[in-house]
Design an enzyme around this catalytic site. Structure first.
Site, PDB file in Angstrom:
ATOM      1  N   GLU A 153       5.285  -3.862   1.984  1.00 53.67           N
ATOM      2  CA  GLU A 153       5.556  -3.118   3.218  1.00 53.67           C
ATOM      3  C   GLU A 153       4.539  -3.468   4.301  1.00 53.67           C
ATOM      4  O   GLU A 153       3.322  -3.406   4.086  1.00 53.67           O
ATOM      5  CB  GLU A 153       5.542  -1.600   2.942  1.00 53.67           C
ATOM      6  CG  GLU A 153       5.800  -0.785   4.217  1.00 53.67           C
ATOM      7  CD  GLU A 153       6.206   0.658   4.003  1.00 53.67           C
ATOM      8  OE1 GLU A 153       6.433   1.047   2.828  1.00 53.67           O
ATOM      9  OE2 GLU A 153       6.304   1.390   4.996  1.00 53.67           O
ATOM     10  N   ASP A 207      10.502   8.407  -1.855  1.00 51.73           N
ATOM     11  CA  ASP A 207       9.826   9.651  -1.483  1.00 51.73           C
ATOM     12  C   ASP A 207       9.803   9.800   0.042  1.00 51.73           C
ATOM     13  O   ASP A 207       9.334  10.807   0.571  1.00 51.73           O
ATOM     14  CB  ASP A 207       8.430   9.765  -2.112  1.00 51.73           C
ATOM     15  CG  ASP A 207       7.457   8.715  -1.608  1.00 51.73           C
ATOM     16  OD1 ASP A 207       7.876   7.807  -0.862  1.00 51.73           O
ATOM     17  OD2 ASP A 207       6.260   8.803  -1.976  1.00 51.73           O
TER      18      ASP A 207
HETATM   19  O1  KIV Z   1      10.003   5.903   0.035  1.00 53.42           O
HETATM   20  C1  KIV Z   1      10.638   4.924   0.448  1.00 53.42           C
HETATM   21  O2  KIV Z   1      11.720   5.053   1.027  1.00 53.42           O
HETATM   22  C2  KIV Z   1      10.064   3.609   0.224  1.00 53.42           C
HETATM   23  C3  KIV Z   1      10.740   2.438   0.858  1.00 53.42           C
HETATM   24  C4  KIV Z   1      10.573   2.454   2.314  1.00 53.42           C
HETATM   25  C5  KIV Z   1      10.292   1.150   0.265  1.00 53.42           C
HETATM   26  O3  KIV Z   1       9.084   3.492  -0.446  1.00 53.42           O
END
Ligand code: KIV
Length: 286
Positions: free
Chosen positions: A204, A66
């Site tokens: 993260e 997202d």
């Molecule tokens: O939305 C995204 O790209 C993510 C990644 C950074 C893990 O959740």
């Protein structure tokens, strides 16, 4: 080495994979990789062109994140992204990919209302968009939704630590899990979500030693982004590592290319050629 070489059919009797030299990376394969100490390579993608390049370069997991709200749509947060947006981009990525596992990120409000709604929306991501799995953000509070989806055969990756959909609750994008209480909660959430059936955990922006502790204490793979080298795999947003996203330089991003400058230079030369009547030339004309 050709990244496709080690992908073999599970069984000579599997009529679905028997005739194909390639097969998709599966959740089982990722868990085996963790067991064998083989690092899992993950990146995000949002369209068929980039999906194909990443796949052919041997990326194991492609997440239709997202983060497209930020890097494709130009929003400040991921909150405005809709389920329809993720379906659209997952379909596109999937058309470019043959081997990698394609995971669709569940956007804000598509899984928080109830486990039943989460299950129905995740089903759409598999059925209509062709994803092999989904990802949700959050700890214990999403455990019932994770159980509902996994019991119905939908593989679920979970996301702990800095979870961007909670930005209004957090108030900033700072490192998470730096105090004992939050670190304990992340560790506990990882166990609860593993028990609920999750097949992998994105960690993260948490301290490396906490990520190492989580990684050592669960059987499912951890995928780090700003979480140190001990995670079982790593993920970055593809536009960040390619140097397309300007004005975003967190410490955890290693920029492998400067695509902004390369595209800027190519487009500038194109404009110069048109203005100086250098393009098109005789060979480029009919
Ligand atoms: O939305 C995204 O790209 C993510 C990644 C950074 C893990 O959740």
């Amino acid at each position: 080495m050709n990244p496709h070489q080690d992908e073999r059919p599970d069984s000579e009797n599997d009529r679905h994979t028997h005739s194909s030299p390639l097969r998709r990376v599966t959740t089982r394969r990722l868990i085996e990789m963790k067991k064998n100490g083989k690092k899992i390579v993950c990146l995000t993608a949002y369209d068929a062109l980039i999906g194909r390049v990443l796949d052919e370069a041997g990326v194991d997991v492609i997440l239709v994140g997202d983060s497209l709200g930020n890097v494709v749509q130009g929003h400040d947060t991921t909150i405005p992204v809709t389920l329809e947006d993720i379906i659209y981009h997952t379909r596109a990525v999937n058309r470019g990919v043959k081997r990698a596992m394609v995971i669709a990120d569940m956007p804000f409000m598509s899984y928080q209302v109830s486990p039943e709604e989460a299950f129905r929306n995740a089903g759409r991501l598999l059925k209509e968009a062709g994803a092999s799995a989904v990802k949700v953000e959050g700890g214990e509070r999403v455990a019932d939704a994770v159980s509902r989806m996994t019991e119905a055969g939908i593989p679920v990756m979970v996301h702990l630590g800095l979870t961007p959909q909670s930005i209004h609750q957090f108030g900033s994008y700072r490192v998470r899990g730096t105090d004992d209480i939050e670190a304990e909660r992340i560790l506990r959430d990882a166990h609860i979500l593993e028990q609920a059936g999750a097949f992998a955990i994105v960690l993260e922006k948490i301290p490396s030693d906490l990520a190492a502790k989580v990684t050592a204490s669960v059987k499912i793979p951890t995928i780090g982004i700003g979480a140190g080298v001990e995670c079982d795999g790593q993920i970055l947003v593809c536009t960040d590592m390619l140097g397309l996203t300007v004005d975003f330089n967190p410490r955890f991003v290693r920029q492998y290319e400067n695509m902004y400058e390369r595209i800027h230079s190519a487009v500038t030369r194109y404009g110069d050629d048109i203005r100086s009547r250098n393009f098109p030339n005789i060979d480029e004309s009919y």
